[in-house]
Design an enzyme around this catalytic site. Structure first.
Site, PDB file in Angstrom:
ATOM      1  N   ARG A  49      -7.244  -7.836  -8.631  1.00  0.00           N
ATOM      2  CA  ARG A  49      -7.955  -9.110  -8.737  1.00  0.00           C
ATOM      3  C   ARG A  49      -9.434  -8.813  -8.883  1.00  0.00           C
ATOM      4  O   ARG A  49      -9.854  -7.658  -8.810  1.00  0.00           O
ATOM      5  CB  ARG A  49      -7.743  -9.914  -7.452  1.00  0.00           C
ATOM      6  CG  ARG A  49      -8.170  -9.100  -6.223  1.00  0.00           C
ATOM      7  CD  ARG A  49      -8.173  -9.895  -4.946  1.00  0.00           C
ATOM      8  NE  ARG A  49      -8.158  -9.039  -3.770  1.00  0.00           N
ATOM      9  CZ  ARG A  49      -9.234  -8.473  -3.218  1.00  0.00           C
ATOM     10  NH1 ARG A  49     -10.433  -8.676  -3.741  1.00  0.00           N
ATOM     11  NH2 ARG A  49      -9.124  -7.700  -2.157  1.00  0.00           N
TER      12      ARG A  49
ATOM     13  N   HIS B 112     -13.699  -2.449   9.453  1.00  0.00           N
ATOM     14  CA  HIS B 112     -13.102  -1.966   8.206  1.00  0.00           C
ATOM     15  C   HIS B 112     -13.253  -2.954   7.062  1.00  0.00           C
ATOM     16  O   HIS B 112     -12.474  -2.950   6.123  1.00  0.00           O
ATOM     17  CB  HIS B 112     -11.634  -1.592   8.415  1.00  0.00           C
ATOM     18  CG  HIS B 112     -11.463  -0.464   9.370  1.00  0.00           C
ATOM     19  ND1 HIS B 112     -10.694  -0.562  10.503  1.00  0.00           N
ATOM     20  CD2 HIS B 112     -12.010   0.764   9.399  1.00  0.00           C
ATOM     21  CE1 HIS B 112     -10.763   0.580  11.177  1.00  0.00           C
ATOM     22  NE2 HIS B 112     -11.566   1.396  10.528  1.00  0.00           N
TER      23      HIS B 112
ATOM     24  N   LYS C  18       0.841  -1.199   0.000  1.00  0.00           N
ATOM     25  CA  LYS C  18       0.000   0.000   0.000  1.00  0.00           C
ATOM     26  C   LYS C  18       0.877   1.251   0.000  1.00  0.00           C
ATOM     27  O   LYS C  18       0.516   2.260  -0.587  1.00  0.00           O
ATOM     28  CB  LYS C  18      -0.895   0.016   1.242  1.00  0.00           C
ATOM     29  CG  LYS C  18      -2.075  -0.950   1.198  1.00  0.00           C
ATOM     30  CD  LYS C  18      -2.976  -0.663   2.399  1.00  0.00           C
ATOM     31  CE  LYS C  18      -3.754  -1.877   2.866  1.00  0.00           C
ATOM     32  NZ  LYS C  18      -4.867  -2.244   2.012  1.00  0.00           N
TER      33      LYS C  18
ATOM     34  N   GLU D 265      -2.045   6.987   8.287  1.00  0.00           N
ATOM     35  CA  GLU D 265      -2.893   7.915   7.534  1.00  0.00           C
ATOM     36  C   GLU D 265      -3.760   8.718   8.480  1.00  0.00           C
ATOM     37  O   GLU D 265      -4.102   8.256   9.561  1.00  0.00           O
ATOM     38  CB  GLU D 265      -3.855   7.133   6.611  1.00  0.00           C
ATOM     39  CG  GLU D 265      -3.248   6.717   5.309  1.00  0.00           C
ATOM     40  CD  GLU D 265      -4.218   5.897   4.461  1.00  0.00           C
ATOM     41  OE1 GLU D 265      -5.402   5.749   4.841  1.00  0.00           O
ATOM     42  OE2 GLU D 265      -3.768   5.414   3.426  1.00  0.00           O
TER      43      GLU D 265
HETATM   44  P1  ADP Z   1      -7.939  -3.441   2.966  1.00  0.00           P
HETATM   45  O1  ADP Z   1      -6.711  -3.862   2.264  1.00  0.00           O
HETATM   46  O2  ADP Z   1      -8.167  -4.150   4.232  1.00  0.00           O
HETATM   47  O3  ADP Z   1      -9.112  -3.409   2.058  1.00  0.00           O
HETATM   48  P2  ADP Z   1      -8.058  -0.517   2.819  1.00  0.00           P
HETATM   49  O4  ADP Z   1      -6.886   0.373   2.817  1.00  0.00           O
HETATM   50  O5  ADP Z   1      -8.757  -0.695   1.528  1.00  0.00           O
HETATM   51  O6  ADP Z   1      -7.621  -1.927   3.407  1.00  0.00           O
HETATM   52  O7  ADP Z   1      -9.082   0.026   3.901  1.00  0.00           O
HETATM   53  C1  ADP Z   1     -10.181  -0.727   4.313  1.00  0.00           C
HETATM   54  C2  ADP Z   1     -11.253   0.188   4.888  1.00  0.00           C
HETATM   55  O8  ADP Z   1     -10.762   0.924   5.993  1.00  0.00           O
HETATM   56  C3  ADP Z   1     -11.763   1.236   3.934  1.00  0.00           C
HETATM   57  O9  ADP Z   1     -12.793   0.750   3.120  1.00  0.00           O
HETATM   58  C4  ADP Z   1     -12.242   2.329   4.854  1.00  0.00           C
HETATM   59  O10 ADP Z   1     -13.530   2.082   5.335  1.00  0.00           O
HETATM   60  C5  ADP Z   1     -11.300   2.228   6.006  1.00  0.00           C
HETATM   61  N1  ADP Z   1     -10.224   3.214   5.834  1.00  0.00           N
HETATM   62  C6  ADP Z   1      -9.082   3.044   5.160  1.00  0.00           C
HETATM   63  N2  ADP Z   1      -8.322   4.152   5.198  1.00  0.00           N
HETATM   64  C7  ADP Z   1      -9.005   5.049   5.948  1.00  0.00           C
HETATM   65  C8  ADP Z   1      -8.752   6.389   6.373  1.00  0.00           C
HETATM   66  N3  ADP Z   1      -7.617   6.999   6.067  1.00  0.00           N
HETATM   67  N4  ADP Z   1      -9.693   6.988   7.121  1.00  0.00           N
HETATM   68  C9  ADP Z   1     -10.836   6.374   7.465  1.00  0.00           C
HETATM   69  N5  ADP Z   1     -11.122   5.125   7.093  1.00  0.00           N
HETATM   70  C10 ADP Z   1     -10.231   4.459   6.339  1.00  0.00           C
HETATM   71  P1  ADP Z   2     -10.998  -5.549   0.031  1.00  0.00           P
HETATM   72  O1  ADP Z   2     -11.691  -5.575   1.342  1.00  0.00           O
HETATM   73  O2  ADP Z   2      -9.549  -5.901   0.105  1.00  0.00           O
HETATM   74  O3  ADP Z   2     -11.243  -4.323  -0.705  1.00  0.00           O
HETATM   75  P2  ADP Z   2     -12.817  -7.639  -0.848  1.00  0.00           P
HETATM   76  O4  ADP Z   2     -13.909  -7.029  -0.102  1.00  0.00           O
HETATM   77  O5  ADP Z   2     -13.047  -8.040  -2.260  1.00  0.00           O
HETATM   78  O6  ADP Z   2     -11.563  -6.702  -0.898  1.00  0.00           O
HETATM   79  O7  ADP Z   2     -12.305  -8.929  -0.057  1.00  0.00           O
HETATM   80  C1  ADP Z   2     -11.772  -8.858   1.188  1.00  0.00           C
HETATM   81  C2  ADP Z   2     -10.750  -9.937   1.413  1.00  0.00           C
HETATM   82  O8  ADP Z   2     -11.362 -10.990   2.148  1.00  0.00           O
HETATM   83  C3  ADP Z   2     -10.206 -10.540   0.161  1.00  0.00           C
HETATM   84  O9  ADP Z   2      -8.985  -9.966  -0.161  1.00  0.00           O
HETATM   85  C4  ADP Z   2      -9.999 -11.958   0.574  1.00  0.00           C
HETATM   86  O10 ADP Z   2      -8.705 -12.100   1.096  1.00  0.00           O
HETATM   87  C5  ADP Z   2     -10.916 -12.229   1.705  1.00  0.00           C
HETATM   88  N1  ADP Z   2     -12.090 -13.043   1.364  1.00  0.00           N
HETATM   89  C6  ADP Z   2     -13.364 -12.655   1.457  1.00  0.00           C
HETATM   90  N2  ADP Z   2     -14.197 -13.636   1.130  1.00  0.00           N
HETATM   91  C7  ADP Z   2     -13.441 -14.693   0.813  1.00  0.00           C
HETATM   92  C8  ADP Z   2     -13.728 -16.023   0.383  1.00  0.00           C
HETATM   93  N3  ADP Z   2     -14.971 -16.459   0.203  1.00  0.00           N
HETATM   94  N4  ADP Z   2     -12.697 -16.844   0.139  1.00  0.00           N
HETATM   95  C9  ADP Z   2     -11.442 -16.409   0.306  1.00  0.00           C
HETATM   96  N5  ADP Z   2     -11.131 -15.178   0.706  1.00  0.00           N
HETATM   97  C10 ADP Z   2     -12.099 -14.325   0.966  1.00  0.00           C
HETATM   98 MG    MG Z   3      -9.406  -2.269   0.463  1.00  0.00          MG
END
Ligand code: ADP
Ligand code: ADP
Ligand code: MG
Length: 664
Positions: free
Chosen positions: A291, A235, A116, A200
């Site tokens: 993905r 989150h 990230k 952040e």
């Molecule tokens: P992940 O890899 O677990 O998806 P993300 O960076 O996409 O991690 O963040 C997941 C969630 O956390 C976001 O959808 C948002 O709701 C929350 N989030 C991430 N960054 C911030 C931020 N800077 N401030 C508030 N909420 C955040």
């Molecule tokens: P993100 O939160 O990273 O934006 P997604 O909401 O698409 O992305 O998925 C969240 C994460 O949870 C995926 O990266 C995956 O690792 C895991 N995950 C969720 N559902 C499944 C599943 N049915 N099988 C395997 N992994 C899963």
């Molecule tokens: Mg994410």
């Protein structure tokens, strides 16, 4: 186009990919661990190969075993699904080295977005706006703490290698920073083998809006519009929709352009999602997922495009099937993720066997993506998702109406689920008005996570009917829901009424039942008396008529309980002998139990240790999230019943306190 594809995944995504493969005439090959030999994805595929024991590290994450399975079955391509190896650049490379088509972006693009922190640096150069923060390489805790102070609290610590919300910690004040940093690092190490973090500014009322993009080998990049995924817990998304409500066309277009620029900047190919966090009309790049996304079905519903088909075509070297102008959008789609988890216990995963699983019927408005069947186990090894329900209509209101109805028709027993929470979300007035932000669930906790409601009259009537119809059956694991012959004992012995007492999670219901004519009975409980007529339908279905009002529900014996489903709510009623001693209770606080199923990763005390209420006793990890188990009271630990590395069940005895008078 290749002729066969191996799906390096399990559950609903494996089933989802297999369906498109089949429609396109591709031979599908499933892989499975020992825990999944009887799983739905194995049954659905043309071919299935065992790859190892249940632990993901030795099966679904074992690159060589998967490549070997592909070789043995003559697979030409590998689809990684999401989770597991889907964002693993080494895996993409290993596929290429073995002469297999990897259905995903080039390894270099995965790598570019894999961190990230590095992705943010890259996007900054490409002119995409970022959330204010620190994403440098210096990981000295003092440097990070200083960065946090400069950014201004609250801040969010994120694992650079992160995903799935793991290794993410909100810090509200400088005093907590060091401890939270340790925790974030611990989780990040456990989940990703990499404890680097970024810091952040933590936005307090943001929306999560993301753009689905597709790119082909010729450098063409298109946007398949946005999704709003603001409804989250820990989150992590649980409700998603497309299009995002209440955003103007200018912002939508600007986000689409920024997402396509991001993809171009890294020579992207295939399906990807650029995630933004939006607040006060501004949006900032958060990360890119290289993905397919869990919530891709809402995009499919509004565009009419099969995203997995596009993935296959692009992986095979074809050009994008449609240009940007021809990618339309119609109506509104909503998805909910139905999880085996307990919202009342901080959404801890719940494991068990799905004794009962009834999901909504599919229709043009309702899509159900699931990878489990009744009788399957939800184990500690994998993601506890049961199904995704997706509904569509010409407008958002219609889609939500279909969703409320779909949720009400679900019947699940054997694990705790978030069904009731989902139902409350999609019917909440603020959600209906699209007042969305990521704090929605926390803000409306009182309305969304109320104390469990106790059985209403119709439910008690249904349970009484089942109780009258048959005594508790011998547990029949093969078919606990089969109907039984009617018991009309009260007429045989001439009694004028029968009393039954049900226990529902500690609430006691006293019922008095009087026989009436034509199989009806009168039910007296809690000062009310009603005449009840029950029609039994197929399966466990009942139509209960109380005072001229008929309710459809289902009720059946399950072990020693009668489980009743009504409008998506589940009530478990255990007949009890009211005269039986209540006993037990004493010494209950002498035991410390695990609050969730998982793996014990830390044991902080040993026999003989004196602890204070709130002291850390142990840490249990499930789905790579760590739960701290703390002392419920002051005392001395008499014995521990577990060791680091143990897989513990929900409620497992971890240790016992000594009797208070044993000491001092
Ligand atoms: P992940 O890899 O677990 O998806 P993300 O960076 O996409 O991690 O963040 C997941 C969630 O956390 C976001 O959808 C948002 O709701 C929350 N989030 C991430 N960054 C911030 C931020 N800077 N401030 C508030 N909420 C955040
Ligand atoms: P993100 O939160 O990273 O934006 P997604 O909401 O698409 O992305 O998925 C969240 C994460 O949870 C995926 O990266 C995956 O690792 C895991 N995950 C969720 N559902 C499944 C599943 N049915 N099988 C395997 N992994 C899963
Ligand atoms: Mg994410």
């Amino acid at each position: 186009m290749f002729g066969s594809v191996l799906i390096a995944n399990r559950g609903e995504i494996a089933c989802r990919v297999i369906r498109t493969a089949r429609r396109m005439g591709l031979r599908s090959i499933a892989v499975f661990s020992d825990a999944d030999a009887g799983a739905a994805h194995v049954a659905l595929a043309d071919h299935a190969i065992r790859i190892g024991p249940p632990a993901a590290a030795e099966s679904y994450l074992a690159i060589e075993r998967i490549i070997d399975a592909a070789r043995r079955t003559g697979a030409e391509a590998i689809h990684p699904g999401y989770g597991f190896l889907s964002e693993n650049a080494d895996f993409a490379q290993a596929c290429a080295a073995a002469g297999l088509v990897f259905v995903g972006p080039p390894a270099a693009a995965i790598r570019a977005m894999g961190s990230k922190a590095a992705a943010k640096a890259l996007m900054q150069q490409a002119g995409v706006t970022l959330v204010p923060g620190y994403h440098g390489t210096d990981q000295d805790p003092a440097v990070l703490a200083r960065a946090a102070a400069e950014i201004g609290y609250p801040v969010l610590i994120k694992a650079s290698a992160g995903g799935g919300g793991k290794g993410m910690r909100v810090v509200r004040a400088a005093a907590d920073f060091a401890a939270e940093l340790d925790r974030a690092r611990g989780e990040a190490r456990a989940a990703f083998g990499d404890d680097r973090v970024l810091v952040e500014k933590y936005l307090t009322r943001p929306r999560h809006i993301e753009i689905q993009i597709f790119a082909d080998r010729n450098g063409n990049v298109v946007s398949l519009h946005e999704r709003d995924c603001s409804i989250q817990r820990r989150h992590q998304k649980i409700v998603e929709e497309a299009p995002a409500p209440l955003i103007d066309e200018a912002m939508r277009a600007a986000m689409g352009r920024a997402a396509c620029d991001a993809a171009r900047a890294i020579g992207y190919e295939g399906a990807g999602t650029v995630e933004f966090i939006a607040e006060d009309g501004a949006f900032h790049f958060m990360e890119m997922n290289t993905r397919l996304q869990v919530e891709h079905p809402v995009t499919e519903m509004i565009t009419g495009i099969d995203l997995v088909e596009w993935q296959f075509r692009i992986a095979a070297g074809e050009a994008l099937p449609l240009s940007q102008e021809r990618i339309g959008r119609r109506g509104h789609a909503v998805e909910v993720r139905l999880y085996a988890e307990d919202p009342a216990r901080d959404f801890a995963p719940s494991t068990g066997t799905l004794a009962r699983l009834r999901l909504p019927e599919e229709s043009p408005n309702v899509r159900v993506d699931s990878g489990v069947r009744a009788g399957d186990a939800v184990s500690v090894h994998y993601d506890p998702m049961i199904a995704k329900l997706v509904t569509w209509d010409e407008d958002r209101d219609g889609a939500l109406r279909h969703m409320a109805r779909a949720l009400a028709s679900c019947e699940i027993d054997g694990v705790q689920t978030n069904l009731d929470l989902l139902r409350r979300i999609v019917t909440h007035p603020d959600f209906r008005a699209a007042a969305l932000d990521t704090g929605f669930i926390a803000r409306h906790e009182a309305a969304l996570l109320p104390a469990r409601s106790t059985a209403p009259l119709a439910v008690l009537a249904a349970a009484a009917h089942r109780w009258l119809a048959a005594p508790p059956p011998m547990p029949d694991p093969a078919d606990p829901w089969s109907p039984w012959a009617t018991r009309t004992a009260w007429r045989l012995n001439g009694a004028r009424f029968q009393d039954v007492t049900f226990d529902e999670d500690g609430t006691t219901h006293h019922l008095r039942l009087h026989p009436l004519d034509d199989g009806r009975f009168r039910l007296e409980t809690g000062g009310r008396a009603v005449a009840v007529r029950v029609d039994s339908g197929a399966d466990a279905a009942l139509l209960v008529e109380l005072e001229g009002e008929a309710t459809r529900l289902s009720a059946a014996w399950q072990g020693g309980r009668i489980v009743v489903f009504a409008g998506g709510l589940r009530h478990a009623l255990t007949p009890v002998d009211p005269h039986e001693a209540m006993g037990e209770g004493a010494g209950a606080d002498a035991l410390v139990r695990s609050v969730m199923p998982g793996k014990l990763i830390e044991l902080a005390v040993a026999a003989g240790d004196r602890v204070k209420a709130g002291d850390l006793l142990a840490v249990v990890e499930a789905m790579k999230v760590q739960f701290r188990i703390t002392a419920p009271r002051d005392g001395v630990i008499a014995a521990t019943h577990c060791a680091v590395g143990d897989l513990v069940e929900d409620g497992a005895e971890l240790m016992a306190f000594a009797d208070d008078n044993d000491n001092d």
